[in-house]
Design an enzyme around this catalytic site. Structure first.
Site, PDB file in Angstrom:
ATOM      1  N   PRO A  89       4.779   7.000 -41.018  1.00 51.98           N
ATOM      2  CA  PRO A  89       5.952   7.194 -40.159  1.00 51.98           C
ATOM      3  C   PRO A  89       7.039   6.148 -40.429  1.00 51.98           C
ATOM      4  O   PRO A  89       8.172   6.297 -39.976  1.00 51.98           O
ATOM      5  CB  PRO A  89       5.398   7.046 -38.740  1.00 51.98           C
ATOM      6  N   GLU A 116      -5.062   2.854 -37.477  1.00 51.66           N
ATOM      7  CA  GLU A 116      -3.763   2.278 -37.085  1.00 51.66           C
ATOM      8  C   GLU A 116      -2.904   1.948 -38.303  1.00 51.66           C
ATOM      9  O   GLU A 116      -1.850   1.332 -38.177  1.00 51.66           O
ATOM     10  CB  GLU A 116      -3.953   1.037 -36.210  1.00 51.66           C
ATOM     11  N   ARG A 154       7.103  24.347 -54.859  1.00 54.32           N
ATOM     12  CA  ARG A 154       8.083  25.442 -54.860  1.00 54.32           C
ATOM     13  C   ARG A 154       9.212  25.187 -55.861  1.00 54.32           C
ATOM     14  O   ARG A 154       9.929  26.110 -56.232  1.00 54.32           O
ATOM     15  CB  ARG A 154       8.681  25.632 -53.467  1.00 54.32           C
ATOM     16  N   ASP A 169      18.090  28.025 -54.805  1.00 52.76           N
ATOM     17  CA  ASP A 169      19.245  27.423 -55.465  1.00 52.76           C
ATOM     18  C   ASP A 169      20.486  27.455 -54.579  1.00 52.76           C
ATOM     19  O   ASP A 169      21.244  26.496 -54.542  1.00 52.76           O
ATOM     20  CB  ASP A 169      19.549  28.157 -56.779  1.00 52.76           C
TER      21      ASP A 169
HETATM   22  C1  JAH Z   1      -0.829   8.374 -38.825  1.00 58.22           C
HETATM   23  C2  JAH Z   1      -1.749   6.808 -40.919  1.00 58.22           C
HETATM   24  N1  JAH Z   1       5.621  11.126 -40.876  1.00 58.22           N
HETATM   25  C3  JAH Z   1       4.446  11.776 -40.508  1.00 58.22           C
HETATM   26  C4  JAH Z   1       3.237  10.872 -40.445  1.00 58.22           C
HETATM   27  C5  JAH Z   1       2.632  10.388 -41.588  1.00 58.22           C
HETATM   28  C6  JAH Z   1       1.493   9.582 -41.482  1.00 58.22           C
HETATM   29  C7  JAH Z   1       1.000   9.284 -40.226  1.00 58.22           C
HETATM   30  N2  JAH Z   1       1.604   9.758 -39.140  1.00 58.22           N
HETATM   31  C8  JAH Z   1       2.696  10.543 -39.238  1.00 58.22           C
HETATM   32  C9  JAH Z   1      -0.192   8.414 -40.050  1.00 58.22           C
HETATM   33  C10 JAH Z   1      -1.950   7.559 -38.644  1.00 58.22           C
HETATM   34  C11 JAH Z   1      -2.397   6.778 -39.697  1.00 58.22           C
HETATM   35  C12 JAH Z   1      -0.656   7.639 -41.098  1.00 58.22           C
END
Ligand code: JAH
Length: 233
Positions: A89, A116, A154, A169
């Site tokens: 994230p 985490e 894709r 395109d």
């Molecule tokens: C959650 C490790 N952007 C979306 C996304 C990507 C990875 C994770 N969460 C949301 C995530 C827990 C642990 C990665």
């Protein structure tokens, strides 16, 4: 296009990978997806991949050694080390522009976290391209990795038919708009009729109607796309 997926849950992928479009692309030799279990690089009897955070706090952290050693071993196994992507994230938000950029690499190595997150030294040592598929927290990076694979394949030449490639395109580059409304048979359903223009056979009129619908729909739902089309919204 060659993908390597580094994950603690490789069993999450075969269902997705068996999907028709991807399956055909793999069979045609256009796409190759290889799964690697990070746990295979863990040491000791218990093959521990996670541990409690220094400083306290909830949850567990992915240990640095198995992750770094998995990344290095997978990248070193071939002449092209590939482009390393970490799904998190905290990364730059995935857009079609970034999908196009990723599709320019011959090999993508997708690193999926759990718990985490990663020990910070994984980032410092491997220097991944950190990508987020949206501002929400998932159970781990696996579903985000499938999003990346799905969007990238894709764009691989030969994966889609000409029809869909052409459609793609027209929405590539900066000025992306939302799709116009589509109709198929029956012409009328529960009193709702397909617009007459779509049955008129007048292709110039149809194109004009669709362009107007795309503009209107984009203005109503996603005005941000009209104002700053190339921005990472
Ligand atoms: C959650 C490790 N952007 C979306 C996304 C990507 C990875 C994770 N969460 C949301 C995530 C827990 C642990 C990665």
């Amino acid at each position: 296009m060659h993908f390597d997926v580094l994950t603690l849950f490789p069993e999450m992928f075969p269902g997705y990978l068996g999907q028709s479009l991807l399956k055909l692309a793999v069979q045609a030799g256009l796409v190759d997806v290889r799964l690697h279990n990070i746990r295979d690089w863990a040491e000791g009897k218990h093959k521990q991949v996670d541990d409690r955070p220094f400083g306290g706090g909830p949850g567990m952290i992915l240990k640095v050694e198995p992750v770094v050693e998995c990344v290095e071993a997978v990248r070193a196994a071939e002449s092209d080390p590939g482009h390393l992507v970490m799904l998190t994230p905290q990364g730059r938000r995935l857009t079609q522009e970034i999908v196009e950029e990723l599709a320019g690499h011959r090999r993508l190595v997708l690193l999926c976290g759990r718990y985490e997150g990663f020990d910070e030294r994984v980032r410092l040592i491997t220097q991944p391209d950190e990508i987020s598929v949206g501002d929400y927290v998932l159970g781990g990076g696996e579903v985000a990795a499938m999003v990346v694979i799905d969007a990238v394949i894709r764009l691989v030449p030969g994966v889609l038919g000409h029809e869909e490639s052409a459609k793609q395109d027209s929405f590539s580059g900066g000025g992306r708009l939302l799709e116009y409304p589509q109709y198929t048979r029956p012409r009328e359903y529960r009193g709702l009729e397909a617009p007459d223009v779509l049955l008129s056979g007048d292709h110039a009129q149809i194109a004009q109607w669709r362009a107007e619908q795309s503009r209107r729909r984009t203005q109503e739902r996603r005005a941000d796309l009209l104002n700053k089309p190339s921005e990472n919204k």
